[in-house]
Design an enzyme around this catalytic site. Structure first.
Site, PDB file in Angstrom:
ATOM      1  N   GLU A 299      24.294 -86.123  18.201  1.00 23.41           N
ATOM      2  CA  GLU A 299      24.789 -87.321  18.887  1.00 23.41           C
ATOM      3  C   GLU A 299      23.728 -87.887  19.830  1.00 23.41           C
ATOM      4  O   GLU A 299      23.449 -89.090  19.822  1.00 23.41           O
ATOM      5  CB  GLU A 299      26.058 -86.955  19.680  1.00 23.41           C
ATOM      6  CG  GLU A 299      26.661 -88.106  20.449  1.00 23.41           C
ATOM      7  CD  GLU A 299      27.231 -89.178  19.536  1.00 23.41           C
ATOM      8  OE1 GLU A 299      28.256 -88.920  18.897  1.00 23.41           O
ATOM      9  OE2 GLU A 299      26.652 -90.269  19.469  1.00 23.41           O
ATOM     10  N   ASP A 303      21.853 -91.481  19.484  1.00 25.03           N
ATOM     11  CA  ASP A 303      22.024 -92.499  20.522  1.00 25.03           C
ATOM     12  C   ASP A 303      20.687 -92.988  21.083  1.00 25.03           C
ATOM     13  O   ASP A 303      20.518 -94.177  21.324  1.00 25.03           O
ATOM     14  CB  ASP A 303      22.916 -91.960  21.651  1.00 25.03           C
ATOM     15  CG  ASP A 303      24.338 -91.671  21.180  1.00 25.03           C
ATOM     16  OD1 ASP A 303      24.705 -92.103  20.063  1.00 25.03           O
ATOM     17  OD2 ASP A 303      25.095 -91.007  21.915  1.00 25.03           O
ATOM     18  N   SER A 497      29.875 -93.735  16.389  1.00 24.83           N
ATOM     19  CA  SER A 497      28.746 -93.337  17.226  1.00 24.83           C
ATOM     20  C   SER A 497      27.468 -94.053  16.836  1.00 24.83           C
ATOM     21  O   SER A 497      26.550 -94.159  17.644  1.00 24.83           O
ATOM     22  CB  SER A 497      28.469 -91.843  17.059  1.00 24.83           C
ATOM     23  OG  SER A 497      29.331 -91.098  17.828  1.00 24.83           O
TER      24      SER A 497
END
Ligand SMILES: *[C@@H]1O[C@H](CO)[C@@H](O)[C@H](O)[C@H]1NC(C)=O
Ligand SMILES: *[C@@H]1O[C@H](CO)[C@@H](O)[C@H](O)[C@H]1NC(C)=O
Ligand SMILES: *[C@@H]1O[C@H](CO)[C@@H](O)[C@H](O)[C@H]1NC(C)=O
Ligand SMILES: *[C@@H]1O[C@H](CO)[C@@H](O)[C@H](O)[C@H]1NC(C)=O
Length: 580
Positions: A299, A303, A497
């Site tokens: 993640e 990001d 995400s």
């Protein structure tokens, strides 16, 4: 409601007439059972120290909401004139009466408190379980999360003196059961790269209307530039920062953003910019950003790669929130409090967060306070971008359910929720969470959209969703098969995400050009996005469904829908829409 209020007034009189009497207690919050996945395992040890927060009633939260809309609605004279921290604090701080009443009660009990927010609307105390039980007529117990075995001390009911009910919103953590960090949905999972990945060379030249066919199987920054007309030219304004939230997931991969993976990603997928481009690290609650490559987080890598790799030249700050906070919300409140307390020079103008909860994990009062914290940051001029979740109508992740599960913070009316689409001809992704809040009513900026969607679907899903709740997501962006570098390999990830940092990058690039033109940054986006000018800058997505809870979920259709929102952005049109 009317009866309860007048009953309270008479209690107040009684308390005033007989100040020496033991205070009359009133149940303040209760629930019949713990959140699902938890069970009560034992009584809490009497001597165990508990850190509790007391949320005091803000003196004029409605005033702050009015002020937020004034500075966020393009039709208003005050558009773009964001508030100062002092102006925000003036709305949020408790009244002197509230502070005095609560302090008096605490000192009667020999308890000292300290403010933990800049406006002093939240106090923190540390007392043993035995004293907490007595103070709040509570029964603090140890609750265990079945899946992970992790424990937390909570109570299913507590009382406060009735005379203090007008002053106190809630005590926390009491009835909210945030799932252990491991099951905060990690909206992305790495899967092996296909045997033969098509070679993708980023388009250094400005976008053409044709999206490369390879973008159907692997989405890269170049694909996003091509889908949405995103410029490749570097931003110029160093004051315009993009913040990326990073939360630690204890039982899973730690969410650390790895610099070498970022370099590998940029070398391969953004050869037109320096591969040394990196992020600034900010930490709170004991956060760290360990650089052991095998400990990189999927993640966190996703990001930072899809902010630095898409928001070309925008300074990116990775904000690592550790486990040592005591907000009882895994740091979700602490990160916002920290940013509210920062100077305008360091506070990001966009914050992207790809983590969330199922709405029902938090109590209404706690959810409300969290959402009001976003209201404060929005009033200061920060755009808050959240992924909508990956479980379709079943919430943050796929799970069994009868009624649809909305996701938080995505359904707070003061943030922008981003859903997912996939394909060259964009279709709503089946995992894209969307629906309607049970906690927050429909904000006026979307009331016509929600009404027309609900009327269009007739009796479909009747009883499974709340027809008077805030609808989400607000917009959508590609979110399938994103190519990322993780632990020295390339792989593909899916999830909202992917969508949230990509959308945040687009807003950051717009802000860069606004600042360069001497204009204010966009701040809270939704009143603009839903305006006639704003919505015209989005491609309406009209197909796709988001199944869950043994239903087909909702269907995308013309206009706003709870899978793809208003649709996917077109940078060229957005530029014109913001007056550039
Ligand atoms: C706000 O920031 C100041 C320093 O800039 C610090 O002293 C203070 O503790 C902070 N307050 C909160 C509530 O974080
Ligand atoms: C966080 O808390 C743990 C346990 O109390 C402690 O060992 C650790 O040093 C703390 N980390 C930081 C960075 O403060
Ligand atoms: C539906 O949403 C409204 C508006 O937020 C709320 O007041 C109401 O309690 C919700 N209904 C249920 C059953 O949760
Ligand atoms: C984006 O907007 C520009 C300007 O109106 C237009 O030329 C272009 O075709 C649009 N792109 C998409 C993908 O809709």
């Amino acid at each position: 409601m009317v009866l309860a209020a007048s009953f309270l007034a008479s209690l107040l009189l009684l308390a005033a007439a007989k100040p020496m009497d033991k205070r009359a207690m009133a149940v303040h919050e209760s629930r019949t059972e713990p959140a699902r996945g938890f069970f009560k395992s034992s009584v809490a040890p009497a001597e165990k120290e508990l850190t509790l927060r007391i949320a005091l009633k803000p003196n004029d939260i409605a005033g702050l909401e009015t002020a937020l809309y004034q500075v966020s609605d393009p039709a208003s004279d005050l558009y773009g004139q964001h508030l100062t921290p002092e102006e925000v604090a003036a709305f949020v701080k408790p009244t002197d009466d509230s502070l005095a009443a609560v302090s008096e009660w605490l000192s009667e009990n020999g308890i000292s408190s300290k403010p933990v927010t800049p406006a002093g609307d939240m106090l923190q105390i540390t007392i043993p379980v035995s004293q907490a039980n007595e103070l709040l007529s509570a029964e603090f117990s140890v609750f265990m999360h079945v899946e992970t075995g992790s424990t937390s001390i909570r109570t299913l009911e507590y009382s406060i003196p009735a005379s203090l009910q007008p002053h106190i919103d809630f005590f926390h953590p009491t009835l909210s059961f945030t799932r252990p960090l491991s099951s905060i949905p990690k909206f992305a999972a790495i899967r092996p790269q296909p045997a033969k990945t098509p070679a993708i060379t980023p388009d250094a030249t400005p976008v053409s209307d044709a999206v490369p066919a390879s973008c159907a199987t692997a989405v890269t920054p170049a694909c996003l530039q091509s889908f949405y007309n995103i410029p490749t030219t570097p931003a110029t304004q160093t004051s315009n920062k993009l913040g990326v939230s990073g939360f630690i997931l204890v039982f899973d991969f730690q969410q650390w953003a790895n610099s070498l993976d970022l370099k590998q990603f940029l070398t391969s997928l953004r050869p037109d910019i320096s591969s040394s481009t990196t992020f600034t690290l900010q930490t709170l609650d004991g956060g760290v950003n360990t650089q052991t490559r095998s400990q990189a987080g999927v993640e966190a890598n996703l990001d930072v790669q899809y902010t630095i790799g898409v928001a070309t030249g925008v300074p990116v700050t990775f904000i690592s929130v550790g486990e040592n906070g005591s907000d009882g919300l895994d740091g979700f409140l602490d990160i916002i409090t920290t940013l509210i307390n920062e100077s305008a020079a360091t506070r990001p103008s966009v914050l992207t967060t790809s983590y969330g909860f199922d709405e029902s994990d938090l109590t209404r009062s706690v959810a409300n306070t969290l959402c009001n914290a976003y209201m404060q940051l929005g009033a200061l001029g920060t755009s808050l971008i959240f992924s909508s979740g990956d479980g379709g109508v079943s919430g943050s992740q796929s799970q069994t359910c009868t009624n649809f599960i909305p996701t938080l913070p995505s359904d707070c009316p003061f943030v922008t929720s981003v859903g997912s689409v996939g394909g060259i001809t964009e279709v709503g992704s089946s995992f894209s969470s969307g629906g309607f809040s049970n906690y927050f009513g429909i904000p006026s900026y979307q009331s016509a959209d929600v009404a027309s969607y609900i009327s269009a679907i007739g009796t479909t899903n009747n009883g499974k969703y709340n027809k008077t709740g805030r609808g989400f997501p607000d917009v959508a962006v590609q979110g399938e098969s994103f190519e990322i570098a993780w632990d020295a390999q390339f792989g593909l990830v899916d999830g909202t995400s992917c969508s949230a940092p990509s959308f945040a990058s687009i807003i950051s690039l717009l802000n860069d050009q606004l600042v360069a033109a001497g204009k204010p940054v966009l701040g809270f986006l939704n009143p603009f996005l839903y305006s006639a000018t704003g919505r015209a800058a989005f491609n309406d997505i009209t197909s796709g469904t988001n199944p869950g809870c043994s239903t087909n979920g909702f269907s995308a259709r013309a206009g706003w829908d709870p899978i793809t929102g208003l649709g996917t952005p077109n940078f060229t049109k957005l530029k014109a829409a913001v007056g550039l």
